[in-house]
Design an enzyme around this catalytic site. Structure first.
Site, PDB file in Angstrom:
ATOM      1  N   ARG A   1       0.598  -1.089  -0.134  1.00  0.00           N
ATOM      2  CA  ARG A   1      -0.062   0.023  -0.059  1.00  0.00           C
ATOM      3  C   ARG A   1       0.785   1.301   0.041  1.00  0.00           C
ATOM      4  NH1 ARG A   1      -3.891  -3.043   4.133  1.00  0.00           N
ATOM      5  NH2 ARG A   1      -2.080  -4.273   4.174  1.00  0.00           N
TER       6      ARG A   1
ATOM      7  N   GLU B   1       3.869  -9.061  13.237  1.00  0.00           N
ATOM      8  CA  GLU B   1       3.059  -9.457  14.020  1.00  0.00           C
ATOM      9  C   GLU B   1       2.506 -10.846  13.848  1.00  0.00           C
ATOM     10  OE1 GLU B   1      -0.179  -6.320  13.648  1.00  0.00           O
ATOM     11  OE2 GLU B   1      -0.474  -6.534  15.692  1.00  0.00           O
TER      12      GLU B   1
HETATM   13  O1  LIG Z   1       4.866  -2.244  11.287  1.00  0.00           O
HETATM   14  P1  LIG Z   1       4.719  -3.707  10.738  1.00  0.00           P
HETATM   15  O2  LIG Z   1       4.641  -4.785  11.941  1.00  0.00           O
HETATM   16  O3  LIG Z   1       6.002  -4.278   9.961  1.00  0.00           O
HETATM   17  O4  LIG Z   1       3.334  -3.796   9.782  1.00  0.00           O
HETATM   18  C1  LIG Z   1       3.270  -2.892   8.916  1.00  0.00           C
HETATM   19  C2  LIG Z   1       2.966  -3.504   7.392  1.00  0.00           C
HETATM   20  O5  LIG Z   1       1.934  -4.608   7.550  1.00  0.00           O
HETATM   21  C3  LIG Z   1       1.044  -3.842   6.562  1.00  0.00           C
HETATM   22  O6  LIG Z   1       1.392  -4.750   5.122  1.00  0.00           O
HETATM   23  P2  LIG Z   1       1.053  -6.381   4.935  1.00  0.00           P
HETATM   24  O7  LIG Z   1       2.533  -6.961   5.543  1.00  0.00           O
HETATM   25  O8  LIG Z   1      -0.076  -6.773   5.425  1.00  0.00           O
HETATM   26  O9  LIG Z   1       1.514  -6.447   3.468  1.00  0.00           O
HETATM   27  P3  LIG Z   1       0.444  -6.047   2.216  1.00  0.00           P
HETATM   28  O10 LIG Z   1       0.629  -4.265   2.102  1.00  0.00           O
HETATM   29  O11 LIG Z   1       1.066  -6.552   1.262  1.00  0.00           O
HETATM   30  O12 LIG Z   1      -0.859  -6.405   2.488  1.00  0.00           O
HETATM   31  C4  LIG Z   1       1.133  -2.656   6.265  1.00  0.00           C
HETATM   32  O13 LIG Z   1       0.512  -1.927   5.006  1.00  0.00           O
HETATM   33  C5  LIG Z   1       2.574  -2.351   6.614  1.00  0.00           C
HETATM   34  O14 LIG Z   1       3.391  -2.644   5.365  1.00  0.00           O
HETATM   35  N1  LIG Z   2      -2.390  -4.878  13.675  1.00  0.00           N
HETATM   36  C1  LIG Z   2      -2.716  -4.456  12.263  1.00  0.00           C
HETATM   37  N2  LIG Z   2      -3.885  -3.943  11.920  1.00  0.00           N
HETATM   38  C2  LIG Z   2      -4.039  -3.502  10.489  1.00  0.00           C
HETATM   39  N3  LIG Z   2      -2.968  -3.718   9.672  1.00  0.00           N
HETATM   40  C3  LIG Z   2      -1.860  -4.116  10.109  1.00  0.00           C
HETATM   41  N4  LIG Z   2      -0.621  -4.684   9.266  1.00  0.00           N
HETATM   42  C4  LIG Z   2      -0.048  -4.964  10.184  1.00  0.00           C
HETATM   43  N5  LIG Z   2      -0.557  -5.224  11.649  1.00  0.00           N
HETATM   44  C5  LIG Z   2      -1.768  -4.747  11.451  1.00  0.00           C
END
Ligand SMILES: O=P(O)(O)OC[C@H]1O[C@H](OP(=O)(O)OP(=O)(O)O)[C@H](O)[C@@H]1O
Ligand SMILES: Nc1ncnc2[nH]cnc12
Length: 131
Positions: free
Chosen positions: A18, A55
Protein backbone atom coordinates in the site's frame (compact mmCIF):
# COMPACT_ATOMS: atom_id res chain seq x y z
CA UNK A 1 2.75 18.06 13.56
CA UNK A 2 6.42 19.06 14.04
CA UNK A 3 8.53 17.98 11.09
CA UNK A 4 12.21 17.71 10.23
CA UNK A 5 13.67 21.04 9.05
CA UNK A 6 13.45 21.15 5.26
CA UNK A 7 16.12 19.35 3.31
CA UNK A 8 16.01 18.36 -0.33
CA UNK A 9 14.37 14.93 -0.58
CA UNK A 10 15.94 12.90 -3.38
CA UNK A 11 14.05 9.62 -3.09
CA UNK A 12 10.72 8.42 -1.76
CA UNK A 13 10.80 4.73 -0.85
CA UNK A 14 7.35 3.06 -0.77
CA UNK A 15 6.67 -0.28 0.91
CA UNK A 16 4.84 -3.23 -0.71
CA UNK A 17 1.99 -2.99 -1.21
CA UNK A 18 0.00 0.00 0.00
CA UNK A 19 3.03 2.28 0.13
CA UNK A 20 2.83 2.14 -3.67
CA UNK A 21 -0.47 4.06 -3.56
CA UNK A 22 1.03 6.98 -1.63
CA UNK A 23 4.71 7.12 -2.56
CA UNK A 24 4.60 7.89 -6.30
CA UNK A 25 2.15 10.80 -5.86
CA UNK A 26 4.34 12.41 -3.20
CA UNK A 27 7.49 11.77 -5.24
CA UNK A 28 5.91 13.49 -8.27
CA UNK A 29 4.90 16.49 -6.13
CA UNK A 30 8.44 16.80 -4.74
CA UNK A 31 10.31 16.12 -7.99
CA UNK A 32 11.91 13.13 -6.27
CA UNK A 33 12.52 9.59 -7.52
CA UNK A 34 10.29 6.75 -6.38
CA UNK A 35 11.84 3.44 -5.33
CA UNK A 36 9.71 0.40 -4.47
CA UNK A 37 10.67 -2.00 -1.69
CA UNK A 38 8.97 -5.31 -2.51
CA UNK A 39 8.31 -8.65 -0.91
CA UNK A 40 10.88 -11.26 -1.91
CA UNK A 41 10.99 -12.53 -5.50
CA UNK A 42 9.07 -9.71 -7.20
CA UNK A 43 11.86 -7.42 -8.48
CA UNK A 44 14.16 -8.10 -11.46
CA UNK A 45 17.97 -7.96 -11.35
CA UNK A 46 20.32 -7.98 -8.38
CA UNK A 47 18.58 -7.05 -5.14
CA UNK A 48 19.58 -6.33 -1.57
CA UNK A 49 17.52 -8.23 0.99
CA UNK A 50 16.43 -7.65 4.59
CA UNK A 51 14.30 -10.05 6.62
CA UNK A 52 11.97 -8.88 9.36
CA UNK A 53 9.44 -10.15 11.87
CA UNK A 54 5.88 -8.90 11.87
CA UNK A 55 2.88 -9.43 14.13
CA UNK A 56 2.04 -12.52 12.08
CA UNK A 57 5.23 -14.15 10.77
CA UNK A 58 8.55 -13.47 9.05
CA UNK A 59 8.95 -11.77 5.67
CA UNK A 60 11.77 -10.63 3.36
CA UNK A 61 11.95 -7.25 1.66
CA UNK A 62 14.07 -6.51 -1.42
CA UNK A 63 15.29 -3.35 -3.13
CA UNK A 64 17.09 -3.29 -6.48
CA UNK A 65 20.85 -3.07 -5.93
CA UNK A 66 21.38 0.28 -7.69
CA UNK A 67 18.20 2.00 -6.51
CA UNK A 68 19.86 4.60 -4.23
CA UNK A 69 22.95 6.69 -4.95
CA UNK A 70 25.17 7.03 -1.86
CA UNK A 71 24.43 10.30 -0.05
CA UNK A 72 20.85 10.66 -1.27
CA UNK A 73 18.20 11.87 1.19
CA UNK A 74 15.36 9.39 1.50
CA UNK A 75 11.86 9.38 3.01
CA UNK A 76 10.18 6.02 3.66
CA UNK A 77 6.39 5.85 3.26
CA UNK A 78 3.72 3.25 4.02
CA UNK A 79 0.04 3.17 4.89
CA UNK A 80 0.46 1.79 8.40
CA UNK A 81 3.13 1.09 11.00
CA UNK A 82 2.42 -1.69 13.51
CA UNK A 83 5.49 -3.43 14.99
CA UNK A 84 7.83 -1.38 12.78
CA UNK A 85 9.54 -4.50 11.44
CA UNK A 86 8.85 -3.65 7.81
CA UNK A 87 9.85 0.01 8.15
CA UNK A 88 13.06 -0.94 9.97
CA UNK A 89 13.96 -3.47 7.25
CA UNK A 90 13.37 -0.82 4.57
CA UNK A 91 15.61 1.59 6.51
CA UNK A 92 18.33 -1.06 6.59
CA UNK A 93 18.12 -1.49 2.80
CA UNK A 94 18.47 2.27 2.27
CA UNK A 95 21.42 2.46 4.67
CA UNK A 96 23.10 -0.51 2.95
CA UNK A 97 23.15 1.48 -0.30
CA UNK A 98 24.51 4.60 1.41
CA UNK A 99 21.25 6.56 1.56
CA UNK A 100 20.23 8.76 4.52
CA UNK A 101 16.72 8.23 5.87
CA UNK A 102 15.37 11.65 6.90
CA UNK A 103 12.02 10.43 8.20
CA UNK A 104 9.37 7.70 8.10
CA UNK A 105 5.79 8.69 7.15
CA UNK A 106 2.54 6.75 7.67
CA UNK A 107 -1.18 7.37 7.53
CA UNK A 108 -1.84 5.19 10.62
CA UNK A 109 0.42 4.35 13.57
CA UNK A 110 -0.46 1.68 16.14
CA UNK A 111 1.25 3.64 18.91
CA UNK A 112 0.71 0.95 21.57
CA UNK A 113 3.28 -1.20 19.71
CA UNK A 114 5.90 1.57 20.18
CA UNK A 115 7.52 1.02 16.79
CA UNK A 116 8.88 4.55 16.50
CA UNK A 117 11.60 3.79 19.06
CA UNK A 118 13.01 1.07 16.74
CA UNK A 119 13.59 3.46 13.87
CA UNK A 120 16.75 5.45 13.11
CA UNK A 121 14.90 8.63 12.07
CA UNK A 122 11.75 10.50 13.18
CA UNK A 123 8.42 8.74 12.57
CA UNK A 124 5.30 10.78 11.67
CA UNK A 125 1.70 9.61 11.27
CA UNK A 126 -1.61 11.34 10.59
CA UNK A 127 -3.75 9.02 12.75
CA UNK A 128 -2.54 7.41 15.98
CA UNK A 129 -4.33 4.35 17.39
CA UNK A 130 -3.39 3.80 21.03
CA UNK A 131 -5.23 0.58 21.98
O1 LIG B 1 4.92 -2.41 11.16
P1 LIG B 1 4.74 -3.82 10.71
O2 LIG B 1 4.44 -4.77 11.83
O3 LIG B 1 5.89 -4.30 9.88
O4 LIG B 1 3.42 -3.89 9.81
C1 LIG B 1 3.10 -2.91 8.88
C2 LIG B 1 2.97 -3.50 7.51
O5 LIG B 1 1.89 -4.46 7.51
C3 LIG B 1 0.98 -4.12 6.47
O6 LIG B 1 1.34 -4.73 5.27
P2 LIG B 1 1.20 -6.29 5.03
O7 LIG B 1 2.41 -7.00 5.56
O8 LIG B 1 -0.13 -6.72 5.51
O9 LIG B 1 1.37 -6.43 3.46
P3 LIG B 1 0.50 -5.91 2.24
O10 LIG B 1 0.63 -4.39 2.21
O11 LIG B 1 1.17 -6.54 1.08
O12 LIG B 1 -0.92 -6.36 2.46
C4 LIG B 1 1.11 -2.62 6.33
O13 LIG B 1 0.66 -2.15 5.07
C5 LIG B 1 2.59 -2.41 6.53
O14 LIG B 1 3.32 -2.57 5.31
N1 LIG C 1 -2.52 -4.77 13.61
C1 LIG C 1 -2.66 -4.45 12.31
N2 LIG C 1 -3.81 -3.88 11.91
C2 LIG C 1 -3.96 -3.55 10.62
N3 LIG C 1 -3.06 -3.73 9.68
C3 LIG C 1 -1.90 -4.28 10.07
N4 LIG C 1 -0.80 -4.57 9.38
C4 LIG C 1 0.11 -5.10 10.23
N5 LIG C 1 -0.39 -5.16 11.47
C5 LIG C 1 -1.65 -4.66 11.40
Amino acid sequence: MHRTPSKKIDVIVGLDARGFLLGPIIALRLGAAFVPVRKSGKLPGECDKASFEKEYGVDVFEMQGDAITPGQNVVIIDDLIATGGSAKAAGELVAKQGGKVLEYLFIIELTFLQAGSKLDAPCYSIVQVDE
